[in-house]
Write an enzyme that holds these catalytic residues in place. Structure first.
Site, PDB file in Angstrom:
ATOM      1  N   HIS A  61       6.693  24.934  33.430  1.00  0.00           N
ATOM      2  CA  HIS A  61       5.453  25.826  33.195  1.00  0.00           C
ATOM      3  C   HIS A  61       4.119  25.225  33.245  1.00  0.00           C
ATOM      4  CE1 HIS A  61       7.579  28.997  31.127  1.00  0.00           C
ATOM      5  NE2 HIS A  61       8.056  28.281  30.811  1.00  0.00           N
ATOM      6  N   ASN A 134       8.496  34.221  26.740  1.00  0.00           N
ATOM      7  CA  ASN A 134       8.357  34.470  28.116  1.00  0.00           C
ATOM      8  C   ASN A 134       8.199  36.081  28.233  1.00  0.00           C
ATOM      9  OD1 ASN A 134       8.770  31.932  29.369  1.00  0.00           O
ATOM     10  ND2 ASN A 134      11.277  32.343  29.073  1.00  0.00           N
ATOM     11  N   TYR A 344      10.130  20.582  22.638  1.00  0.00           N
ATOM     12  CA  TYR A 344       8.486  20.911  22.848  1.00  0.00           C
ATOM     13  C   TYR A 344       7.480  20.088  22.153  1.00  0.00           C
ATOM     14  CZ  TYR A 344       9.370  25.329  25.560  1.00  0.00           C
ATOM     15  OH  TYR A 344       9.904  25.992  26.311  1.00  0.00           O
TER      16      TYR A 344
END
Ligand code: NDP
Length: 484
Positions: A61, A134, A344
């Site tokens: 990303h 997404n 993350y």
């Protein structure tokens, strides 16, 4: 960027330490021909800062665009969740959103065939809630152990430094659970018309907890109000060459021209105990919950209405993490979600530093009280002289059991459970193929053939077996296209 905005009242240029600078055009030299003098610290500050302008780009990303806006509640779902963001109809919460491609680097083209990231940070009264999804309701794999290998197969070959159709199809053909997402990727929705004509999905199952401490499993759907629109492959290829930043520009221009993009937010809700009996494993990220079983319930509208004023500060440094849930919203046993809860935040600590949550775009709108201290780039006062341990006798912040979640029943033996591919894995990809109009089925097959034909024949054959298991016409169409 509008150049008029840049014409502000003139200010005196300074060094980072605030000293006024007399000359920003000419280096300090011994005589007009040089050499440079080492004491020209203004020049060296400029050179040194320039060398450090880039931070590590996201491994996935990396290329993205985003903006700020609001989420407005339009329907009462308080029987499912006590999350304050949903507490009453009409309630508004400010948000930041970032959309992205997945596999390409930061300078790559926007109009490529790829999944798109759809990440939203809600600045709620109980802290930040991040929905890091997404534009697809499912994902390629369902066990995080496979994630890094999957991404390697999407990135560049070790020797050639080229992306490789062979690597991609090799991985997919040996990991049949990917077939559902592969079918979406090569369908028309694999190249959305920018970021505003696509849906967003939590993909994962999360949980809601209401004020009676009842738990529900939940999936989030953000349906575009601009309508689904996609690029055909040939159009996308051309734009990739003429304007690789097409989607970034499109989003910025729409917001600048007050054509604010909107999404209708829905949830699918499953009472906690139904997960035990439901025919699909509701925590398997390669599966959807069919709408006929769990219809969409409208929740609110998300609107983007403000562009970033500085891309780096507002979007590049925006750090979204599935770990950021708030009271009334929580996790589920989904193995991929469980891994992302760690991965993350870990990526942000690596990329932005341990204090990334105090950067303006990430900072919650509520007060933060913590005993974490210090670390690189601690620029907010570091809690001054307040007590930095707990328990303490000096009035430091204290836990509040009111926010405890109801216990979650878990059973089973600890083991590395295999992932037997069962017939059920082919039902949903087949359902998707069958719901496409015949013209779209044709394009799906053409898109697959264009890429798969570059892979060795044994990989092509493995894929045909998988497509055929989903739908015999799907498999035969690809086989015919490949001349097999
Ligand atoms: P439904 O007929 O109720 O739903 C079909 C869904 O498919 C709609 O949400 C539609 O989105 C979406 N869709 C249409 N074309 C495409 C495409 N090319 N790529 C991805 N999605 C598309 O059936 P089910 O709920 O039983 O689902 C059938 C299949 O639809 C699933 O196996 C799955 O592949 C796909 N799907 C299901 C979703 C779900 O949450 N149930 C969500 C998205 C896809 P829209 O309404 O925006 O046109």
């Amino acid at each position: 960027m509008k150049s008029e905005n840049k014409r502000k009242k003139e200010k005196t240029l300074t060094t980072h330490a605030g000293r006024p600078i007399a000359d920003n055009q000419n280096s300090l030299t011994a005589g007009p021909r040089g050499p440079l003098l080492a004491q020209d610290f203004q020049l060296f500050e400029k050179l040194a800062h320039f060398n450090r302008e880039r931070i590590p780009e996201r491994i996935v990303h990396a290329k993205g665009a985003g903006g700020f806006g609001t989420f407005t509640v339009t329907n009462d779902i308080t029987k499912y969740t006590k999350a304050k963001v949903f507490s009453e109809i009409g309630k508004k919460t400010s948000i930041v959103a970032r959309f992205s491609t997945v596999a390409g680097e930061k300078g790559s083209a926007d109009t490529v065939r790829d999944v798109r990231g759809f990440a939203v940070k809600f600045y709620t009264e109980d802290g930040n809630w991040d929905m890091v999804g997404n534009n697809t309701p499912v994902f390629f794999v369902r066990d995080p152990f496979k994630f890094m290998d999957f991404i390697h197969s999407q990135k560049r070959e070790p020797d050639t430094n080229l992306r490789s159709d062979t690597m991609q199809w090799d991985f997919w053909s040996l990991s049949p659970e990917t077939l559902h997402q592969v079918t979406i990727l090569f369908s028309d929705r694999g190249i959305p018309y920018g970021f505003t004509h696509m849906n967003g999905y939590s993909s994962h199952t999360y949980s809601f907890i209401n004020d009676k401490d009842e738990r529900f499993w939940v999936k989030f759907h953000f349906k575009t109000m601009q309508g689904i629109k996609n690029f055909k492959q040939a159009e996308a290829d051309e734009i990739a060459g003429t304007n690789p930043d097409w989607a970034t520009q499109d989003l910025f221009n729409r917001i600048e021209e007050a054509e604010f993009p909107k999404w209708k937010v829905h949830v699918q809700i499953m009472p906690e105990m139904e997960a035990e009996e439901y025919e699909w494993n509701p925590f398997d990220l390669t599966k959807v919950w069919p709408h006929k079983d769990y219809p969409l319930i409208e929740v609110g509208i998300m609107e983007l209405n403000k562009n970033p004023s500085n891309y780096f500060a507002d979007i590049e440094q925006a750090a979204f993490a599935p770990a950021n849930v708030v009271p009334g919203i929580s996790f589920s046993p989904d193995k991929m979600l469980q891994a992302r809860i760690f991965a993350y935040t870990d990526a942000h600590r690596y990329r932005l530093g341990v204090n990334y949550e105090i950067l303006p775009v990430n900072r919650p709108k509520v007060e933060v009280h913590s005993y974490n201290r210090d670390g690189f780039m601690r620029h907010d006062g570091n809690y001054g002289n307040t007590v930095n341990y707990e328990p303490n006798s000096f009035g430091g912040p204290k836990e509040n059991p009111e926010f405890k979640e109801p216990p979650l029943k878990i059973s089973g033996d600890a083991d590395r459970y295999g992932q037997p591919i069962v017939d059920a894995d082919f039902i949903q990809p087949g359902n998707l193929y069958r719901l496409m109009p015949s013209e779209e089925q044709k394009r799906l097959i053409e898109n697959i053939v264009r890429s798969l034909k570059k892979a060795p024949i044994e990989i092509q054959k493995r894929m045909i077996t998988l497509f055929s298991k989903a739908d015999i016409n799907y498999g035969q169409g690809v086989a015919k296209g490949l001349g097999l």
